[in-house]
Design a protein around this motif. Structure first.
Motif, short mmCIF file in Angstrom:
data_model
loop_
_atom_site.label_atom_id
_atom_site.label_comp_id
_atom_site.label_asym_id
_atom_site.label_seq_id
_atom_site.Cartn_x
_atom_site.Cartn_y
_atom_site.Cartn_z
N LEU A 166 0.94 -0.99 -0.16
CA LEU A 166 -0.01 -0.11 -0.12
C LEU A 166 0.90 1.22 -0.13
O LEU A 166 1.96 1.34 0.86
CB LEU A 166 -0.85 0.04 1.15
N LEU A 167 0.40 2.03 -0.92
CA LEU A 167 1.40 3.49 -0.94
C LEU A 167 0.61 4.44 -0.10
O LEU A 167 -0.71 4.67 -0.19
CB LEU A 167 1.64 3.79 -2.27
N SER A 168 1.21 5.31 0.65
CA SER A 168 0.50 6.53 1.22
C SER A 168 0.42 7.43 -0.03
O SER A 168 0.77 7.39 -1.19
CB SER A 168 1.28 7.27 2.25
N LEU A 169 -0.36 8.55 0.20
CA LEU A 169 -0.99 9.42 -0.87
C LEU A 169 -0.11 10.47 -1.05
O LEU A 169 0.74 11.28 -0.30
CB LEU A 169 -2.35 10.01 -0.47
N PRO A 170 0.17 10.79 -2.28
CA PRO A 170 0.88 12.29 -2.65
C PRO A 170 -0.19 13.47 -2.11
O PRO A 170 -1.28 13.01 -1.87
CB PRO A 170 0.58 12.36 -4.40
N ILE A 203 4.34 1.51 1.60
CA ILE A 203 5.44 2.63 0.84
C ILE A 203 5.30 4.06 1.26
O ILE A 203 4.04 4.44 0.80
CB ILE A 203 5.40 2.10 -0.72
N PRO A 204 6.15 4.55 1.83
CA PRO A 204 5.78 6.01 2.30
C PRO A 204 6.05 6.95 1.21
O PRO A 204 6.81 7.82 1.37
CB PRO A 204 6.99 5.99 3.40
N LEU A 205 5.12 6.94 0.29
CA LEU A 205 5.16 8.09 -0.62
C LEU A 205 4.97 9.47 -0.09
O LEU A 205 5.74 10.58 -0.51
CB LEU A 205 4.19 7.90 -1.84
N HIS A 206 3.64 9.64 0.81
CA HIS A 206 3.49 11.05 1.24
C HIS A 206 4.50 11.53 1.78
O HIS A 206 5.05 12.64 1.97
CB HIS A 206 2.42 10.61 2.18
N GLU A 207 5.35 10.56 2.84
CA GLU A 207 6.18 10.99 3.71
C GLU A 207 7.56 11.51 2.65
O GLU A 207 8.09 12.56 3.28
CB GLU A 207 6.74 9.97 4.29
N ASN A 208 7.78 10.98 1.91
CA ASN A 208 8.90 11.14 0.84
C ASN A 208 8.59 12.42 0.11
O ASN A 208 9.70 13.30 0.09
CB ASN A 208 9.24 10.12 -0.10
#
Length: 282
Positions: A166-170, A203-208
């Motif tokens: 699961l990816l976090s959100l942009p 997958i920490p997309l939002h955090e990145n």
């Protein structure tokens, strides 16, 4: 004189209809590598199948296409990518399509869904529009999002052999003090909780993206409340004028977005890189 004026008006209307039709087709055309097409093909047993579930950010017609970036980067690494993204969808809509994902017999599944759920929770007018256009059975809110994403994970864990991430959100917009940006953080926290509870990867997309944007200046020409107009303008610029997503992003004063909701190629590449890391984990 009146005859010429009417003829000119008719010609203008025809031109506008053609522009709208072409733009709509290009913006909504389903991915060539969508599940319905992949299912009909003979599967190469030497290739690992990766299905990417999502909304317009995954669909990749009105946002730079991270699935295509992944496919180009990992073409020689034994992976084949299936794009299961559809514009405007919420988690509930993705749940309704789960059977076609299962029929792909995937080895990996990534899920990037929830931007429209978060966006719909910000304004009653947006929620009402989503209920009508996306045929939602109820008003979108965070608990319904949690329920739908949890159910999607449960079904995929039970009915596939795939490793799931699961990816976090942009973010919505790039101002970390804005309510819309914070709301995607709240929904990303729900995604992280679900990933931990269901024992799937996160997958920490939002955090990145939040870290990347920390020292960037955001200067969009119009506020979030007018984001739909900016989005339609961006779609027109890309599908009709041929303007690149990166140039649209620069014009609109963003670093990772083209408008408040969609990604330029820097944002899409960041997404692809994080998914690549997940796929290459042993």
């Amino acid at each position: 004189m009146i005859k010429y004026a009417l003829a000119a008006l008719a010609a203008l209307i025809i031109i506008l209809v053609v522009i709208y039709t072409v733009g709509y087709y290009r913006a909504t055309k389903l991915p060539d590598n969508r599940p319905a097409v992949f299912i009909l093909q003979n599967k190469n047993p030497e290739k690992k199948v990766v299905v990417c579930i999502g909304d317009s950010i995954t669909h990749g017609r009105v946002s730079c296409n991270y699935v295509d970036i992944l496919s180009e980067k990992m073409e020689g690494d034994g992976f084949i990518f299936v794009n299961a993204g559809i514009n405007s969808e919420l988690a509930w809509n993705a749940l309704q399509r789960v059977d076609e994902v299962i029929r792909c017999d995937p080895d990996y599944i990534t899920i990037l869904i929830g931007s429209n759920d978060a966006n719909g929770s910000l304004r009653d007018s947006t929620a009402r529009h989503q209920m009508k256009e996306m045929k939602l059975p109820q008003y979108p809110d965070r608990e319904w999002f949690r329920k739908n994403l949890s159910s999607l994970c449960d079904i995929l864990r039970t009915k596939t052999k795939a490793r799931i991430a699961l990816l976090s959100l942009p973010p919505i917009g790039e101002d970390n003090n804005h309510e819309a940006f914070r709301r995607t953080g709240e929904y990303s926290a729900i995604i992280k909780e679900i990933a931990a509870g269901k024992n799937v990867s996160y997958i920490p997309l939002h955090e990145n993206m939040r870290t990347y944007l920390a020292d960037k200046t955001c200067s969009p020409p119009s506020p979030y409340d007018q984001h739909e107009m900016m989005m339609y303008k961006a779609i027109f610029m890309n599908t009709i004028m041929g303007t690149s997503f990166n140039d649209i992003s620069t014009t609109n004063g963003f670093s990772l977005m083209t408008d408040y909701l969609h990604l330029n190629c820097k944002g899409a590449t960041m997404t692809a890189d994080l998914i690549e890391n997940f796929l290459l984990q042993k």
